[in-house]
Each structure stands twice: as C-alpha cells, then as structure tokens.
Design a protein around this motif. Structure first.
Motif, PDB file in Angstrom:
ATOM      1  N   GLU A 107     -17.416  -6.179  94.310  1.00 56.32           N
ATOM      2  CA  GLU A 107     -18.935  -5.698  92.973  1.00 56.32           C
ATOM      3  C   GLU A 107     -19.299  -6.978  91.854  1.00 56.32           C
ATOM      4  O   GLU A 107     -19.464  -6.594  91.031  1.00 56.32           O
ATOM      5  N   ILE A 108     -18.215  -7.848  92.024  1.00 60.33           N
ATOM      6  CA  ILE A 108     -18.316  -8.696  91.081  1.00 60.33           C
ATOM      7  C   ILE A 108     -19.639  -9.999  90.936  1.00 60.33           C
ATOM      8  O   ILE A 108     -20.245 -10.371  90.162  1.00 60.33           O
ATOM      9  N   GLU A 126     -11.697 -15.510  99.270  1.00 58.57           N
ATOM     10  CA  GLU A 126     -11.253 -14.462  99.357  1.00 58.57           C
ATOM     11  C   GLU A 126     -11.696 -13.117  98.478  1.00 58.57           C
ATOM     12  O   GLU A 126     -10.893 -11.630  97.864  1.00 58.57           O
ATOM     13  N   VAL A 127     -13.457 -12.937  99.002  1.00 59.85           N
ATOM     14  CA  VAL A 127     -14.199 -11.435  97.642  1.00 59.85           C
ATOM     15  C   VAL A 127     -13.902 -10.133  99.795  1.00 59.85           C
ATOM     16  O   VAL A 127     -13.302 -11.220 100.669  1.00 59.85           O
ATOM     17  N   ASP A 128     -13.460  -9.637  98.693  1.00 60.78           N
ATOM     18  CA  ASP A 128     -12.851  -8.614  99.427  1.00 60.78           C
ATOM     19  C   ASP A 128     -13.870  -7.212  99.786  1.00 60.78           C
ATOM     20  O   ASP A 128     -15.359  -7.191  98.179  1.00 60.78           O
ATOM     21  N   LEU A 142     -14.643 -16.423  92.079  1.00 66.29           N
ATOM     22  CA  LEU A 142     -14.220 -15.739  92.947  1.00 66.29           C
ATOM     23  C   LEU A 142     -14.471 -16.531  94.162  1.00 66.29           C
ATOM     24  O   LEU A 142     -15.048 -16.559  94.882  1.00 66.29           O
ATOM     25  N   ASP A 173     -13.862  -4.816  97.567  1.00 64.30           N
ATOM     26  CA  ASP A 173     -13.201  -4.354  96.389  1.00 64.30           C
ATOM     27  C   ASP A 173     -14.216  -5.079  95.397  1.00 64.30           C
ATOM     28  O   ASP A 173     -14.902  -4.685  94.973  1.00 64.30           O
ATOM     29  N   SER A 174     -13.643  -6.165  95.582  1.00 63.33           N
ATOM     30  CA  SER A 174     -14.222  -7.333  94.400  1.00 63.33           C
ATOM     31  C   SER A 174     -15.794  -8.081  95.030  1.00 63.33           C
ATOM     32  O   SER A 174     -15.779  -9.251  94.502  1.00 63.33           O
TER      33      SER A 174
END
Length: 480
Positions: free
Chosen positions: A78-79, A71-73, A67, A75-76
C-alpha cells in the motif's frame, strides 16, 4: 511450440508455469504457499521494473527509499503509489521494462477515446496468460465434448484477440478461424457464409457482435438457432450480465459464457470455468480492492466479499509488468465455496467507475442497469437507455428501446411487465418501446459499455458517445 524447443530457458519456464497452474487447480496450494509466492513475485516484479522501466524508476523511487524492496510484503504494498491509465498514456514506451525488440509481438490499445499505449508481449507474457486460459477453458470444453471449429471474431491488427484465442484453443486440440466481421476483407455476409461452409460450432466475440451477427443472419433469411450449428459462445470485451448471457443464448440456442476479464494493458485478470463463473488468477496477479474515491483498501464483509475498484500488480516479469495498476473498473470479489473445483475468488465485473449512472438520487453501476433492463427479455438484438430530465418537474426520465430479431420475439415481449420490473429496480416509471437502434451497440468494446448502451441527455457533451456514434456510422457505411 517450436520456439520453446529452440529456447531451453523458455521451455523450462513453460513447464514450470503449467505445472504450477495444474497443481493450483488440484487445490494443492495452501494459503501460506500462495501468499509466499505472491510476496516473492511482487518483489521480483519491483526489481524488474526498477531495473528496466524509466517510468517506474522515477515513480517508485521515493516509496522504495522508505521501504526497501526486499521488505515489501502484501500488506506494505500500500505504501507504493498507484499506476493509472493517464500514467500509461503520458509515459508510453517509458513504462516498458524491456525494449520492443525483446518482445515476440507488438500490440497497443485502440486509442478510440485517448492516446494509444504500447503493449508488447514477450514469451513470458504470453506463456503466463495463455496457460491460465488453457487450464480454465479446459473445464469449459469438457461440457462440450466434440472437436470444435471456433470462429474468433475480434480485431487482429495491433490487437491480441486472435493470437491469444488461437493459441489457447490450439492447446486444447480445436480448430480456429479468425474472422473479424467489421474488417473490409470479411464483412458480416462472408462471416456467415464461412460459418455455414466449414461448420463453425463455437464463437468468440463481443456481446454486440453476437447480436449483430444474428441480426445479419436473419436479414439474409437464416435462423441463428436452426441454420447454424453453434454449440457455445464465449463473449468478451464488454460488460456482461446474466440477463445478457441468457438473451444471447435465446437467440442462438447456445450456451453463452462471459469468458474472461482482461485488457490489452493488464492482460488476463479472470477466466471463466465450466460452472460459468469468472475466477481470479492469483498465480499471475495480486489483487486489491479499493474505494475509488479515497484509494483506501476495502475491508471484506462478514461473507468475505469485497466491492470496489480493482487494482492489480503483475506477478510475472515480461515486457510491461504493472505495479498497483488502477483498472478503473468496479468489481465484486467473493471467496469460492468450500467444495469449489477451483480455489480462487469469484469475480463479477460491475462496469467502469465512471460508468456509474445516477437516476433520481440513486447511483447504479453498469451491471445493475443492464440486469434491470434485460432480465427476462429474450430474442433481443440490442437495447438503448435514454435518460433526460423533465424541464418542469426536474425529475429524471428513462426511456428504453428494445430491438428484436423477429416479429415473434417482439410479439412475445410484455411491455407492461417490463415497465413494472424496470420501474421497481430503478425507482422511476420508464417508457418502454420496441424499435431499432442501429449498430451503435456493436461499438461497446471499442469505446465503453455506457457509450454504446446509454444516451444520457443530461450530459452536455458526451465525448465517448460521439466516438461510439462515429464508429457505428463507419460500420454502417462499410456495409451499405
């Protein structure tokens, strides 16, 4: 501050920081604006640590290949893998995103129960943290409208307590005296003398120090409530329950606040407002609540409340920003009331994940234990909870020892009612007694709440309790 005038970039940053926090306090930030700020700053922090931190360059590389950073937000996020206390201990200086030479000051964790970790701070770190405290503490001071002389009773060597509170109260126009009662240069007797000589009107200290100071005052022939002019006390550094705040207030006849939730490593994560509630600082941190066992995010209940282990990501790019840092602490977060004067979540620290204590078949957080033990108790210097297991029945036994600051407080203590109340809360019939507990209760901030308050004899070798006993013995020796 002079350094701001000499550095136009820091002056600009400071003005923008205070402007943002004041606008947030005026409820001028929409939920969409806050989410945009947090998303943007999460990406800035990721860029910052990937450029400067050898640890994060390796720790986050695999996830950020899947990712891209832009593009990290929220919600993401968590990755990305968690950062843990063990990571900080193992990698030390490699966690830093700037060299120590870029900091204005160097701190480190106490290292009482593990390897010390470096916590340098540059002007960005201090500006962001101290601005949050200044804005929130202004609402506290509005309820105590006079010029104060505030005694900051915390360690100063390699520790941020004196510097942070000194600057914050200077910002608010009050005088500060830094005096650590456990320092061989000061000691409790000199601390009490200074308080009377210069007219100290407020204290900043741990709950244990507030009670120990009252004990020393009584032993010296003074009344904490009538011979000192203490208007309010801000306690910090340990778990605090409403019952403990009320008890300390009864000893000093002062208003007592749980003034922040913070750590050397993660900085300021919540600050008290004038209403006595701890509020999160969402301009500085992004908060996640996870299940401590699975690591999955906790979903809010129908009231919007979340309970679990706190995870924070810093939204400022100083010397050591942390990404998805597992604090190891259980907290409760709930939304503010619609008419609340400060629009951030209300935080209740519940104690460390590993401080959960099982009695019978029920697990109790540190918060639940202390509230059960101290609710309705006044004039108490300290308490100890002793837990063991009956050899014949196999049932857990609980003994609670209270120490009071004078005979009047001890005589007013209703042992039978306390037995009934604690028994109902804990599901067991405890033994309750009045006695002495020594100075181990003052070791909580150096070790843990549990180590200084609970003696669990079911544990074969409690390393933290041994550390707390060693600190207590050293302090007793210094005073004798």
């Amino acid at each position: 501050m002079m350094y701001e005038l000499l550095d136009p970039e820091i002056e600009r940053f400071s003005r923008e920081t205070i402007s943002r926090h004041l606008a947030f306090e005026r409820a001028e930030w929409s939920a969409a604006n806050l989410a945009l700020h947090q998303t943007t700053q999460v990406r800035e922090t990721l860029s910052h640590v990937m450029a400067g931190s050898p640890f994060y360059q390796q720790h986050l590389s695999a996830a950020l290949k899947e990712l891209p950073m832009d593009e990290v937000d929220l919600d993401s996020l968590e990755i990305l893998p968690f950062t843990t206390k063990d990571d900080l201990r193992e990698h030390g200086m490699d966690v830093l995103s700037k060299p120590v030479s870029s900091a204005w000051i160097f701190y480190e964790t106490t290292g009482t129960t593990g390897k010390s970790t470096p916590c340098p701070r540059d002007n960005i770190d201090s500006t962001v943290s101290n601005t949050a405290l200044t804005v929130n503490y202004a609402s506290v001071l509005s309820s105590h409208p006079r010029k104060h002389v505030i005694a900051v009773m915390g360690p100063t060597e390699l520790h941020s307590t004196g510097d942070a509170f000194g600057e914050v109260f200077r910002n608010l126009g009050h005088s500060v005296v830094k005096m650590w009662p456990h320092s061989p240069v000061v000691g409790y007797q000199r601390a009490l003398e200074v308080m009377r000589e210069i007219g100290v009107t407020a204290l900043v200290c741990t709950p244990g120090v507030a009670m120990a100071l009252a004990r020393e005052a009584t032993r010296s022939g003074f009344s904490p409530s009538s011979d000192f002019d203490v208007d309010f006390i801000m306690v910090v550094g340990e778990l605090v329950t409403p019952a403990l705040l009320s008890n300390i207030g009864s000893i000093w006849s002062a208003t007592v606040y749980n003034c922040m939730y913070a750590s050397q490593e993660a900085s300021i994560m919540a600050a008290v407002r004038g209403d006595g509630q701890l509020r999160t600082v969402p301009l500085n941190n992004y908060y996640e609540i996870i299940d401590p066992d699975s690591g999955s995010r906790v979903t809010a209940d129908e009231t919007g409340e979340r309970v679990g282990e706190l995870v924070v990501t810093h939204l400022f790019q100083g010397c050591k920003p942390l990404v998805r840092y597992r604090t190891g602490d259980m907290v409760r977060l709930r939304p503010p009331n619609k008419d609340a004067p400060y629009p951030s979540e209300i935080m209740t620290p519940l104690g460390r994940v590993r401080d959960v204590t099982t009695i019978g078949s029920t697990a109790f957080s540190a918060y639940e234990l202390e509230q059960a033990v101290l609710e309705g108790v006044a004039g108490c210097y300290g308490y100890q909870i002793v837990i063991d297991r009956d050899g014949e029945s196999g049932q857990d036994r609980v003994r609670v020892v209270f120490e009071f600051f004078d005979e009047r407080a001890a005589d007013a203590f209703d042992v039978a009612a306390c037995v009934t109340r604690i028994g109902k809360a804990l599901g067991t019939t405890p033994s309750v007694e009045v006695g002495t507990i020594g100075t181990i209760a003052t070791a909580g901030a150096m070790v843990s709440w549990k180590a200084s308050r609970v003696h669990d004899k079911r544990v074969a070798d409690d390393l933290e309790r041994r550390a707390a006993l060693a600190i207590a013995a050293q302090r007793d020796g210094a005073r004798s």
